[in-house]
Design a protein around this motif. Structure first.
Motif, PDB file in Angstrom:
ATOM      1  N   ALA A   1       0.840  -1.203   0.000  1.00  0.00           N
ATOM      2  CA  ALA A   1       0.000   0.000   0.000  1.00  0.00           C
ATOM      3  C   ALA A   1       0.874   1.251   0.000  1.00  0.00           C
ATOM      4  CB  ALA A   1      -0.946   0.002   1.199  1.00  0.00           C
ATOM      5  N   LYS A   2       1.942   1.233   0.764  1.00  0.00           N
ATOM      6  CA  LYS A   2       2.878   2.374   0.806  1.00  0.00           C
ATOM      7  C   LYS A   2       3.504   2.594  -0.566  1.00  0.00           C
ATOM      8  CE  LYS A   2       5.883   5.259   2.893  1.00  0.00           C
ATOM      9  NZ  LYS A   2       5.781   6.576   2.297  1.00  0.00           N
ATOM     10  N   THR A   3       3.900   1.512  -1.228  1.00  0.00           N
ATOM     11  CA  THR A   3       4.491   1.617  -2.565  1.00  0.00           C
ATOM     12  C   THR A   3       3.494   2.232  -3.544  1.00  0.00           C
ATOM     13  OG1 THR A   3       5.914  -0.284  -2.157  1.00  0.00           O
ATOM     14  CG2 THR A   3       5.515   0.298  -4.458  1.00  0.00           C
TER      15      THR A   3
ATOM     16  N   SER B   1      -4.757   4.996  10.747  1.00  0.00           N
ATOM     17  CA  SER B   1      -3.418   4.895  11.326  1.00  0.00           C
ATOM     18  C   SER B   1      -2.364   4.679  10.236  1.00  0.00           C
ATOM     19  CB  SER B   1      -3.385   3.740  12.328  1.00  0.00           C
ATOM     20  OG  SER B   1      -2.089   3.530  12.805  1.00  0.00           O
ATOM     21  N   MET B   2      -2.677   3.829   9.264  1.00  0.00           N
ATOM     22  CA  MET B   2      -1.743   3.584   8.161  1.00  0.00           C
ATOM     23  C   MET B   2      -1.485   4.878   7.387  1.00  0.00           C
ATOM     24  SD  MET B   2      -2.154   1.089   4.821  1.00  0.00           S
ATOM     25  CE  MET B   2      -3.390   2.151   4.046  1.00  0.00           C
ATOM     26  N   TYR B   3      -2.551   5.599   7.033  1.00  0.00           N
ATOM     27  CA  TYR B   3      -2.380   6.840   6.277  1.00  0.00           C
ATOM     28  C   TYR B   3      -1.600   7.880   7.079  1.00  0.00           C
ATOM     29  CZ  TYR B   3      -5.788   4.897   3.001  1.00  0.00           C
ATOM     30  OH  TYR B   3      -6.439   4.096   2.098  1.00  0.00           O
ATOM     31  N   GLU B   4      -1.830   7.940   8.389  1.00  0.00           N
ATOM     32  CA  GLU B   4      -1.062   8.873   9.222  1.00  0.00           C
ATOM     33  C   GLU B   4       0.422   8.514   9.207  1.00  0.00           C
ATOM     34  OE1 GLU B   4      -3.308   8.666  12.882  1.00  0.00           O
ATOM     35  OE2 GLU B   4      -4.518  10.424  12.319  1.00  0.00           O
ATOM     36  N   LYS B   5       0.738   7.231   9.211  1.00  0.00           N
ATOM     37  CA  LYS B   5       2.149   6.804   9.113  1.00  0.00           C
ATOM     38  C   LYS B   5       2.749   7.219   7.774  1.00  0.00           C
ATOM     39  CE  LYS B   5       1.752   2.892  12.209  1.00  0.00           C
ATOM     40  NZ  LYS B   5       1.487   1.457  12.296  1.00  0.00           N
TER      41      LYS B   5
END
Length: 175
Positions: free
Chosen positions: A87-89, A120-124
Motif C-alpha cells: 500500500a505504501k508503494t 493509522s496507516m495513512y497517518e504513518k
C-alpha cells in the motif's frame, strides 16, 4: 519481484482476489474504464512474479487553483499480500505522479471514520485528518468520513493541510 505497472483492460477480469474483500469498494465497469481513459498514469496495479494481481491504485487529478490535487479513489491490496508495504508503494507512486506529472498541491483521500486501521496507516504515510465529512458514506450503514491530505512540494506553505475547525456535509465538498 513485484512489478508496478499501468492497469490494463484485461486486469478487470483478473482482480477478483483483490475486490472480493469486505474492505474494498467495488465499482461498476464504466467507473474503471473512465479512470483508464482519463488518468491512465494514476491507475496502477501491483503484479506478482506469477502474474497474479496483488493490489491496485485508482487515482486521478482534480480541482482548480490551489485546490488542484491528486485524489486516491481506491488503494487496495489482496489479503494474501497485506502487511508487505505494498500500500505504501502504491501511495508513493501516486504521490510522485501527482507532484511530477500533475504538479498538484496535495493528495487527498476519504476513509470511513470507523476504519481506525486505515487511518493509522495513512497517518504513518504522512497524511493528516483535514476534515470530517458528515454522512459521506450512505446506504444501509451510513457513516462519516475523514478527508485526509498530504501536502506536496508545490504547496510550500502547507496551506492545503491546515485542518478545518468544523465538519462539513457532502454537498459542501469542492469536488
Amino acid at each position: 519481484m513485484t512489478t508496478i505497472r499501468r492497469f490494463e483492460m484485461n486486469d478487470l477480469f483478473r482482480f477478483n482476489n483483490i475486490n472480493l474483500d469486505v474492505l474494498t469498494e467495488t465499482y461498476n465497469m464504466p467507473f474503471y474504464l473512465q479512470y483508464m481513459s482519463q488518468w491512465p498514469e494514476a491507475f496502477t496495479v501491483a503484479e506478482a512474479p506469477d502474474r497474479s494481481l496483488m493490489g491496485y491504485m485508482l487515482g486521478k487529478a482534480e480541482g482548480l487553483g490551489k485546490l488542484w490535487h491528486g485524489h486516491v479513489s481506491a488503494v487496495t491490496v489482496a489479503p494474501a499480500y497485506r502487511r508487505l508495504g505494498l500500500a505504501k508503494t502504491l501511495m508513493d507512486d501516486l504521490e510522485t505522479i501527482s507532484a511530477d506529472t500533475y504538479n498538484a498541491y496535495f493528495v487527498d483521500l476519504f476513509v470511513r471514520a470507523s476504519n481506525t486501521l486505515a487511518i493509522s496507516m495513512y497517518e504513518k504515510f504522512g497524511y493528516i485528518q483535514y476534515r470530517r465529512v458528515l454522512g459521506y458514506y450512505s446506504g444501509d450503514d451510513p457513516e462519516d468520513a475523514f478527508d485526509m491530505r498530504k501536502a506536496l512540494p508545490r504547496d510550500r506553505g502547507r496551506e492545503s493541510v491546515v485542518p478545518m475547525d468544523r465538519p462539513v456535509k457532502p454537498e459542501e465538498l469542492e469536488w
